[in-house]
Design an enzyme around this catalytic site. Sequence first.
Site, mmCIF file in Angstrom:
data_model
loop_
_atom_site.group_PDB
_atom_site.id
_atom_site.type_symbol
_atom_site.label_atom_id
_atom_site.label_comp_id
_atom_site.label_asym_id
_atom_site.label_seq_id
_atom_site.Cartn_x
_atom_site.Cartn_y
_atom_site.Cartn_z
ATOM 1 C CG MET A 1 -4.218 -2.897 -2.711
ATOM 2 S SD MET A 1 -4.357 -3.119 -1.097
ATOM 3 C CE MET A 1 -3.037 -4.115 -0.688
ATOM 4 C CG MET B 1 -10.063 -5.785 -3.454
ATOM 5 S SD MET B 1 -9.014 -6.563 -2.698
ATOM 6 C CE MET B 1 -9.109 -5.959 -0.933
ATOM 7 C CG ASP C 1 -7.218 -9.742 -0.304
ATOM 8 O OD1 ASP C 1 -7.563 -9.678 0.826
ATOM 9 O OD2 ASP C 1 -6.516 -8.949 -0.907
ATOM 10 C CG HIS D 1 -3.365 -6.956 -3.399
ATOM 11 N ND1 HIS D 1 -4.425 -7.138 -2.372
ATOM 12 C CD2 HIS D 1 -3.784 -6.078 -4.354
ATOM 13 C CE1 HIS D 1 -5.551 -6.205 -2.672
ATOM 14 N NE2 HIS D 1 -4.896 -5.600 -3.916
ATOM 15 C CG MET E 1 -1.752 -1.291 1.415
ATOM 16 S SD MET E 1 -2.926 -1.005 2.886
ATOM 17 C CE MET E 1 -3.660 -2.792 2.955
HETATM 18 C C1 DX5 Z 1 -6.934 -5.566 2.418
HETATM 19 C C2 DX5 Z 1 -5.951 -6.399 1.743
HETATM 20 C C3 DX5 Z 1 -6.066 -7.694 2.380
HETATM 21 C C4 DX5 Z 1 -6.276 -7.834 3.587
HETATM 22 C C5 DX5 Z 1 -7.197 -9.090 4.246
HETATM 23 O O1 DX5 Z 1 -6.653 -4.082 1.780
HETATM 24 O O2 DX5 Z 1 -5.734 -6.537 0.427
HETATM 25 O O3 DX5 Z 1 -5.286 -8.777 1.927
HETATM 26 O O4 DX5 Z 1 -4.929 -8.012 4.441
HETATM 27 O O5 DX5 Z 1 -7.340 -9.032 5.668
HETATM 28 P P1 DX5 Z 1 -8.465 -9.801 6.448
HETATM 29 O O6 DX5 Z 1 -8.481 -11.374 6.011
HETATM 30 O O7 DX5 Z 1 -8.043 -9.530 7.635
HETATM 31 O O8 DX5 Z 1 -9.643 -9.184 5.765
HETATM 32 ZN ZN ZN Z 2 -4.667 -8.193 -0.358
#
Ligand code: DX5
Ligand code: ZN
Length: 224
Positions: free
Chosen positions: A67, A136, A174, A65, A36
């Site tokens: 972001m 998502m 996810d 991933h 992120m």
């Molecule tokens: C959110 C992430 C997810 C997150 C999932 O922005 O992409 O990968 O860490 O976490 P849980 O399983 O705790 O919802």
């Molecule tokens: Zn993720």
Amino acid sequence: MVELAPSILAADFSRLAEQIQAAAEGGAALIHVDVMDGHFVPNLTVGPPVVRSLRKATDLPLDCHLMIEDPDKFIPEFAEAGANWISVHQEACRNLDRTLHLIKQHGCRAGVVINPATPVETLSEVLDIVDYVLVMSVNPGFGAQEFIPNSLNKIRRLAAVRNQRGLNFRIEVDGGIAHDTAANVVRAGAEILVAGNAVFGHGDPKSNARQLLKTAAEAMLLKV
Ligand code: DX5
Ligand code: ZN
């Protein structure tokens, strides 16, 4: 077969190697790394140096991933650090086709991610290029959020399009995946489950991973 990709976002960062080892012993197939940038999402996490360290700590594929805005700038560095799978957000890419090819040129599996408000249909022109689609099921940026139920419809639509078009990308989901939601996402058509809090949030990551996989495998058996 359903696979589990524990997200290190919920792990204890001072004991990452140990925590991913436990998740691997519990049957994890991939390690999910949430990147992120504080712009695309309102949070900051890790970058290529952490991927490089993870690479030394596990043989499991690293599922990064991204972001982040302007992912093209960082894809080469993540690939060089040891990422095996790289996914980018549809919402962050002005030239999505180019970005997906860039990931492949760096020897990684290419994935595209859609946020809860982004329709599956926005991916129609890239479904034949991607290795996986990540749906998502929470708004990205934070762990331990509540699963958004409409994600199930999106997974079903994606699985139906794949079937109609004879494609073979994989479907990953996810956000908010735990014992109560895992069965439904598997029945809807998800094959790779990302889970942060449910694996690392409490208790033993090894038995948490094992339990989640058991729930997912049982749901798969009941799937028609
Ligand atoms: C959110 C992430 C997810 C997150 C999932 O922005 O992409 O990968 O860490 O976490 P849980 O399983 O705790 O919802
Ligand atoms: Zn993720």
